[in-house]
Design a protein around this motif. Structure first.
Motif, PDB file in Angstrom:
ATOM      1  N   MET A   1       0.814  -1.198   0.000  1.00  0.00           N
ATOM      2  CA  MET A   1       0.000   0.000   0.000  1.00  0.00           C
ATOM      3  C   MET A   1       0.856   1.261   0.000  1.00  0.00           C
ATOM      4  SD  MET A   1      -3.384   0.725   2.127  1.00  0.00           S
ATOM      5  CE  MET A   1      -3.608   2.269   2.936  1.00  0.00           C
ATOM      6  N   ALA A   2       2.000   1.212   0.654  1.00  0.00           N
ATOM      7  CA  ALA A   2       2.889   2.378   0.683  1.00  0.00           C
ATOM      8  C   ALA A   2       3.397   2.714  -0.716  1.00  0.00           C
ATOM      9  CB  ALA A   2       4.055   2.129   1.638  1.00  0.00           C
ATOM     10  N   GLN A   3       3.695   1.662  -1.490  1.00  0.00           N
ATOM     11  CA  GLN A   3       4.140   1.878  -2.873  1.00  0.00           C
ATOM     12  C   GLN A   3       3.034   2.534  -3.696  1.00  0.00           C
ATOM     13  OE1 GLN A   3       7.507   1.732  -2.856  1.00  0.00           O
ATOM     14  NE2 GLN A   3       7.432   0.653  -4.804  1.00  0.00           N
ATOM     15  N   ALA A   4       1.817   2.065  -3.514  1.00  0.00           N
ATOM     16  CA  ALA A   4       0.681   2.625  -4.249  1.00  0.00           C
ATOM     17  C   ALA A   4       0.494   4.092  -3.888  1.00  0.00           C
ATOM     18  CB  ALA A   4      -0.588   1.828  -3.948  1.00  0.00           C
ATOM     19  N   ALA A   5       0.541   4.396  -2.599  1.00  0.00           N
ATOM     20  CA  ALA A   5       0.353   5.779  -2.153  1.00  0.00           C
ATOM     21  C   ALA A   5       1.429   6.691  -2.740  1.00  0.00           C
ATOM     22  CB  ALA A   5       0.361   5.848  -0.632  1.00  0.00           C
ATOM     23  N   LYS A   6       2.639   6.191  -2.802  1.00  0.00           N
ATOM     24  CA  LYS A   6       3.750   6.970  -3.360  1.00  0.00           C
ATOM     25  C   LYS A   6       3.504   7.265  -4.850  1.00  0.00           C
ATOM     26  CE  LYS A   6       8.776   6.727  -3.007  1.00  0.00           C
ATOM     27  NZ  LYS A   6       9.891   5.861  -2.623  1.00  0.00           N
ATOM     28  N   ARG A   7       3.111   6.247  -5.585  1.00  0.00           N
ATOM     29  CA  ARG A   7       2.844   6.408  -7.021  1.00  0.00           C
ATOM     30  C   ARG A   7       1.662   7.362  -7.240  1.00  0.00           C
ATOM     31  NH1 ARG A   7       2.850   3.003 -12.066  1.00  0.00           N
ATOM     32  NH2 ARG A   7       1.454   4.181 -13.395  1.00  0.00           N
ATOM     33  N   ILE A   8       0.596   7.182  -6.463  1.00  0.00           N
ATOM     34  CA  ILE A   8      -0.589   8.031  -6.599  1.00  0.00           C
ATOM     35  C   ILE A   8      -0.238   9.487  -6.310  1.00  0.00           C
ATOM     36  CG2 ILE A   8      -2.851   8.540  -5.592  1.00  0.00           C
ATOM     37  CD1 ILE A   8      -3.080   5.408  -5.169  1.00  0.00           C
ATOM     38  N   THR A   9       0.516   9.711  -5.260  1.00  0.00           N
ATOM     39  CA  THR A   9       0.926  11.080  -4.904  1.00  0.00           C
ATOM     40  C   THR A   9       1.765  11.694  -6.022  1.00  0.00           C
ATOM     41  OG1 THR A   9       0.841  10.528  -2.562  1.00  0.00           O
ATOM     42  CG2 THR A   9       2.114  12.487  -3.171  1.00  0.00           C
ATOM     43  N   ARG A  10       2.649  10.917  -6.592  1.00  0.00           N
ATOM     44  CA  ARG A  10       3.490  11.419  -7.696  1.00  0.00           C
ATOM     45  C   ARG A  10       2.620  11.785  -8.905  1.00  0.00           C
ATOM     46  NH1 ARG A  10       6.832   7.254  -8.566  1.00  0.00           N
ATOM     47  NH2 ARG A  10       5.810   6.519 -10.442  1.00  0.00           N
ATOM     48  N   GLU A  11       1.667  10.916  -9.250  1.00  0.00           N
ATOM     49  CA  GLU A  11       0.790  11.205 -10.392  1.00  0.00           C
ATOM     50  C   GLU A  11      -0.091  12.426 -10.117  1.00  0.00           C
ATOM     51  OE1 GLU A  11      -1.170   8.139 -12.618  1.00  0.00           O
ATOM     52  OE2 GLU A  11       0.149   6.604 -11.760  1.00  0.00           O
ATOM     53  N   TYR A  12      -0.571  12.537  -8.892  1.00  0.00           N
ATOM     54  CA  TYR A  12      -1.387  13.702  -8.520  1.00  0.00           C
ATOM     55  C   TYR A  12      -0.579  14.988  -8.697  1.00  0.00           C
ATOM     56  CZ  TYR A  12      -3.919  17.082  -5.712  1.00  0.00           C
ATOM     57  OH  TYR A  12      -4.571  18.214  -5.294  1.00  0.00           O
ATOM     58  N   THR A  13       0.658  14.976  -8.228  1.00  0.00           N
ATOM     59  CA  THR A  13       1.535  16.145  -8.347  1.00  0.00           C
ATOM     60  C   THR A  13       1.761  16.510  -9.816  1.00  0.00           C
ATOM     61  OG1 THR A  13       2.596  15.524  -6.278  1.00  0.00           O
ATOM     62  CG2 THR A  13       3.779  17.096  -7.657  1.00  0.00           C
ATOM     63  N   PRO A  27      -8.513  15.293  -4.253  1.00  0.00           N
ATOM     64  CA  PRO A  27      -8.527  14.102  -3.400  1.00  0.00           C
ATOM     65  C   PRO A  27      -9.566  14.262  -2.289  1.00  0.00           C
ATOM     66  CG  PRO A  27      -6.290  14.876  -3.749  1.00  0.00           C
ATOM     67  CD  PRO A  27      -7.197  15.929  -4.289  1.00  0.00           C
ATOM     68  N   ILE A  28     -10.238  13.162  -1.967  1.00  0.00           N
ATOM     69  CA  ILE A  28     -11.262  13.179  -0.925  1.00  0.00           C
ATOM     70  C   ILE A  28     -10.642  12.876   0.432  1.00  0.00           C
ATOM     71  CG2 ILE A  28     -13.333  12.003  -0.062  1.00  0.00           C
ATOM     72  CD1 ILE A  28     -14.085  11.461  -2.978  1.00  0.00           C
ATOM     73  N   ASP A  29      -9.704  11.953   0.431  1.00  0.00           N
ATOM     74  CA  ASP A  29      -9.121  11.546   1.706  1.00  0.00           C
ATOM     75  C   ASP A  29      -7.618  11.769   1.716  1.00  0.00           C
ATOM     76  OD1 ASP A  29      -8.337   9.484  -0.003  1.00  0.00           O
ATOM     77  OD2 ASP A  29      -9.807   8.084   0.779  1.00  0.00           O
ATOM     78  N   GLU A  30      -7.057  11.763   2.895  1.00  0.00           N
ATOM     79  CA  GLU A  30      -5.629  12.039   3.057  1.00  0.00           C
ATOM     80  C   GLU A  30      -4.743  10.990   2.400  1.00  0.00           C
ATOM     81  OE1 GLU A  30      -4.580  12.827   7.123  1.00  0.00           O
ATOM     82  OE2 GLU A  30      -6.303  14.152   7.366  1.00  0.00           O
ATOM     83  N   ASP A  31      -5.217   9.762   2.323  1.00  0.00           N
ATOM     84  CA  ASP A  31      -4.363   8.726   1.743  1.00  0.00           C
ATOM     85  C   ASP A  31      -4.396   8.709   0.211  1.00  0.00           C
ATOM     86  OD1 ASP A  31      -6.756   7.468   1.135  1.00  0.00           O
ATOM     87  OD2 ASP A  31      -6.505   5.842   2.564  1.00  0.00           O
ATOM     88  N   MET A  32      -5.195   9.618  -0.385  1.00  0.00           N
ATOM     89  CA  MET A  32      -5.190   9.849  -1.833  1.00  0.00           C
ATOM     90  C   MET A  32      -5.817   8.721  -2.664  1.00  0.00           C
ATOM     91  SD  MET A  32      -3.606  12.839  -2.226  1.00  0.00           S
ATOM     92  CE  MET A  32      -2.869  12.945  -3.838  1.00  0.00           C
ATOM     93  N   PHE A  33      -6.544   7.788  -2.067  1.00  0.00           N
ATOM     94  CA  PHE A  33      -7.108   6.675  -2.829  1.00  0.00           C
ATOM     95  C   PHE A  33      -8.490   6.967  -3.408  1.00  0.00           C
ATOM     96  CE2 PHE A  33      -3.638   4.601  -0.712  1.00  0.00           C
ATOM     97  CZ  PHE A  33      -3.221   3.643  -1.613  1.00  0.00           C
ATOM     98  N   LYS A  34      -9.079   8.122  -3.080  1.00  0.00           N
ATOM     99  CA  LYS A  34     -10.366   8.527  -3.657  1.00  0.00           C
ATOM    100  C   LYS A  34     -10.281   9.995  -4.047  1.00  0.00           C
ATOM    101  CE  LYS A  34     -13.538   5.336  -1.585  1.00  0.00           C
ATOM    102  NZ  LYS A  34     -14.921   5.067  -1.442  1.00  0.00           N
ATOM    103  N   TRP A  35     -10.738  10.268  -5.281  1.00  0.00           N
ATOM    104  CA  TRP A  35     -10.699  11.649  -5.781  1.00  0.00           C
ATOM    105  C   TRP A  35     -12.061  12.023  -6.343  1.00  0.00           C
ATOM    106  CZ3 TRP A  35      -5.871  12.097  -9.488  1.00  0.00           C
ATOM    107  CH2 TRP A  35      -4.718  11.675  -8.828  1.00  0.00           C
ATOM    108  N   ASN A  36     -12.429  13.273  -6.104  1.00  0.00           N
ATOM    109  CA  ASN A  36     -13.551  13.863  -6.821  1.00  0.00           C
ATOM    110  C   ASN A  36     -12.999  14.439  -8.118  1.00  0.00           C
ATOM    111  OD1 ASN A  36     -15.823  13.473  -5.144  1.00  0.00           O
ATOM    112  ND2 ASN A  36     -15.120  15.098  -3.787  1.00  0.00           N
ATOM    113  N   ILE A  37     -13.657  14.168  -9.200  1.00  0.00           N
ATOM    114  CA  ILE A  37     -13.250  14.644 -10.518  1.00  0.00           C
ATOM    115  C   ILE A  37     -14.410  15.470 -11.086  1.00  0.00           C
ATOM    116  CG2 ILE A  37     -12.495  13.961 -12.843  1.00  0.00           C
ATOM    117  CD1 ILE A  37     -10.634  12.847 -10.657  1.00  0.00           C
TER     118      ILE A  37
END
Length: 152
Positions: A1-13, A27-37
């Motif tokens: 999960m840490a790897q996923a969060a890192k990748r998601i954060t990089r893509e978000y940036t 992003p909806i939550d702090e862990d970046m796994f849900k986004w409002n688009i």
């Protein structure tokens, strides 16, 4: 999960640094796994003038599994279910077609592309696809009415 969060954060940036036309993300939550688009209907499309809310849900094993993208705004479209789920038929999101090299940005751009050009040959709403193929004027009339009613 840490790897996923890192990748998601990089893509978000990356998306924030160079936002795609007509698409906003939050992003909806702090862990970046849900986004409002939010996707604005492209000017050249029958969805012009509408703003569509979508939910992007990223799996904990992203990028090895595809995200889920669903319309929260009702839309008359052959590639989006007409139920309260708003599930989207987008080839890149199928498990058998998803590749870890795919990025969230590509998913969002493809979703906006479907507003420009629906794909009736890969439909989840077959009756809408048939109407799109056989009576495009009626399809466009209904789609535009739904934009006015739901995509404000």
């Amino acid at each position: 999960m840490a790897q996923a969060a890192k990748r998601i954060t990089r893509e978000y940036t990356e998306i924030e640094a160079n936002p795609p036309q007509g698409i906003t993300i939050q992003p909806i939550d702090e862990d970046m796994f849900k986004w409002n688009i939010e996707i604005t209907g492209p000017k050249e499309s029958i969805y012009a003038g509408g703003t569509f809310k979508l939910l992007l849900t990223l799996p904990t094993n992203y990028p090895f599994k595809p995200p889920v993208l669903s319309f929260q705004t009702k839309i008359y479209h052959p590639n989006v279910t007409n139920d309260d789920k708003g599930s989207m038929c987008l080839g890149i999101l199928r498990s058998d077609q998803w590749k870890p090299s795919c990025k969230i940005l590509a998913v969002l751009e493809m979703a906006r592309g479907l507003l420009m050009e629906p794909n009736p040959d890969d439909a989840v709403e077959t009756s809408i696809a048939e109407q799109y193929k056989n009576d495009k004027a009626a399809f466009e009339k209904t789609a535009k009415a739904w934009v006015k009613q739901y995509a404000k």
